[in-house]
Design a protein around this motif. Structure first.
Motif, short mmCIF file in Angstrom:
data_model
loop_
_atom_site.label_atom_id
_atom_site.label_comp_id
_atom_site.label_asym_id
_atom_site.label_seq_id
_atom_site.Cartn_x
_atom_site.Cartn_y
_atom_site.Cartn_z
N ALA A 165 0.84 -1.20 0.00
CA ALA A 165 0.00 0.00 0.00
C ALA A 165 0.87 1.24 0.00
N ALA A 166 0.30 2.31 -0.50
CA ALA A 166 1.00 3.60 -0.48
C ALA A 166 1.23 3.99 0.98
N PRO A 167 2.35 4.68 1.25
CA PRO A 167 2.61 5.07 2.64
C PRO A 167 1.52 6.00 3.17
N GLN A 168 1.16 5.78 4.41
CA GLN A 168 0.15 6.60 5.07
C GLN A 168 0.84 7.59 6.00
N PRO A 169 0.24 8.77 6.18
CA PRO A 169 0.80 9.69 7.17
C PRO A 169 0.84 8.99 8.53
N THR A 170 1.90 9.21 9.27
CA THR A 170 2.06 8.50 10.54
C THR A 170 1.60 9.30 11.74
N GLY A 171 1.37 10.56 11.58
CA GLY A 171 0.95 11.38 12.70
C GLY A 171 -0.16 12.32 12.31
N LEU A 172 -0.63 13.05 13.28
CA LEU A 172 -1.67 14.04 13.00
C LEU A 172 -1.13 15.10 12.04
N PRO A 173 -1.96 15.54 11.10
CA PRO A 173 -1.49 16.59 10.19
C PRO A 173 -1.44 17.93 10.90
N GLU A 174 -0.56 18.78 10.43
CA GLU A 174 -0.53 20.16 10.91
C GLU A 174 -1.81 20.85 10.42
N ALA A 175 -2.29 21.81 11.16
CA ALA A 175 -3.47 22.57 10.74
C ALA A 175 -3.26 23.19 9.37
N SER A 176 -2.04 23.61 9.06
CA SER A 176 -1.76 24.24 7.77
C SER A 176 -2.01 23.29 6.60
N VAL A 177 -1.82 22.00 6.79
CA VAL A 177 -2.07 21.01 5.73
C VAL A 177 -3.57 20.96 5.43
N LEU A 178 -4.39 20.96 6.47
CA LEU A 178 -5.84 20.92 6.30
C LEU A 178 -6.35 22.23 5.69
N ILE A 179 -5.78 23.34 6.12
CA ILE A 179 -6.17 24.65 5.59
C ILE A 179 -5.82 24.74 4.10
N ASP A 180 -4.66 24.24 3.72
CA ASP A 180 -4.28 24.24 2.31
C ASP A 180 -5.27 23.42 1.48
N LEU A 181 -5.66 22.28 1.99
CA LEU A 181 -6.64 21.44 1.30
C LEU A 181 -7.95 22.20 1.10
N LEU A 182 -8.43 22.88 2.13
CA LEU A 182 -9.68 23.64 2.03
C LEU A 182 -9.55 24.82 1.08
N ASN A 183 -8.40 25.48 1.08
CA ASN A 183 -8.17 26.59 0.14
C ASN A 183 -8.23 26.08 -1.30
N ARG A 184 -7.65 24.93 -1.55
CA ARG A 184 -7.67 24.37 -2.90
C ARG A 184 -9.08 23.96 -3.30
N LEU A 185 -9.85 23.39 -2.37
CA LEU A 185 -11.23 23.00 -2.68
C LEU A 185 -12.10 24.21 -3.00
N SER A 186 -11.85 25.33 -2.36
CA SER A 186 -12.70 26.51 -2.58
C SER A 186 -12.18 27.44 -3.68
N ASP A 187 -11.07 27.09 -4.31
CA ASP A 187 -10.47 27.93 -5.34
C ASP A 187 -11.21 27.76 -6.67
N PRO A 188 -11.94 28.79 -7.15
CA PRO A 188 -12.66 28.66 -8.41
C PRO A 188 -11.75 28.59 -9.63
N ALA A 189 -10.49 28.97 -9.49
CA ALA A 189 -9.55 28.90 -10.61
C ALA A 189 -9.03 27.48 -10.83
#
Length: 172
Positions: free
Chosen positions: A36-60
């Motif tokens: 299997a592909a490697p899985q993250p081993t620890g909790l993500p930093e808040a900045s990782v989750l925020i980046d994901l949300l910024n990309r999801l809401s980016d209309p460009a």
């Protein structure tokens, strides 16, 4: 699920280490499972989750480029992702400022992470709102869980229909 599988493998491996168990010298004839592909081993930093949300809401960013950001997303979800970002843009909510707090392992879905996310729209009249979200790990990266994505996409569709801001008109 990943944590449960790892626990089972560890338990099986430890039970094979018992001094009472005879040692096997015969070569194994079973095929090995795909790695299997490697899985993250620890909790993500808040900045990782925020980046994901910024990309999801980016209309460009086209919806097809956002599919990897949502658990189980298929090409049929691309249009919904486009509509969600368009609704945010049409309602003058972008750029949205996100904060993620209380990042923790999910009590309901082993291996998933929960976070309390606060979104602050660009339009100061809208005011910030908080939403508990769940994220899942896949292929070494974090994704928005399907359950959370379905709630957001539903909210995006409602926002586009129920909170549209009228365009100012000139009285000259």
């Amino acid at each position: 699920m990943i944590l449960s599988a790892a626990t089972i493998v560890a338990a099986l491996g430890l039970s094979g280490c018992s001094p009472d168990a005879p040692e096997s010298t015969a070569p194994s004839t079973t095929a090995s499972a795909p790695v299997a592909a490697p899985q993250p081993t620890g909790l993500p930093e808040a900045s990782v989750l925020i980046d994901l949300l910024n990309r999801l809401s980016d209309p460009a960013l086209p919806g097809t480029d956002k599919l990897a950001l949502v658990e189980g997303a298929t090409t049929t979800d691309a249009a919904d992702l486009d509509r969600f970002a368009k609704a945010l843009q049409d309602n003058r909510m972008l750029p949205m400022a996100y904060t993620a707090t209380d990042v923790a392992w999910s009590p309901d879905t082993p291996g998933d992470v929960t976070a309390n996310v606060t979104a602050t729209p660009a339009d100061a009249g809208a005011g910030p709102f908080s939403f508990p979200m769940e994220f899942t790990a896949k292929a070494g990266a974090w994704q928005l869980s399907r359950k959370t994505a379905d709630l957001l996409l539903s909210l995006g569709g409602q926002a586009a229909n129920s909170t549209a801001v009228p365009t100012p008109t000139s009285t000259r």
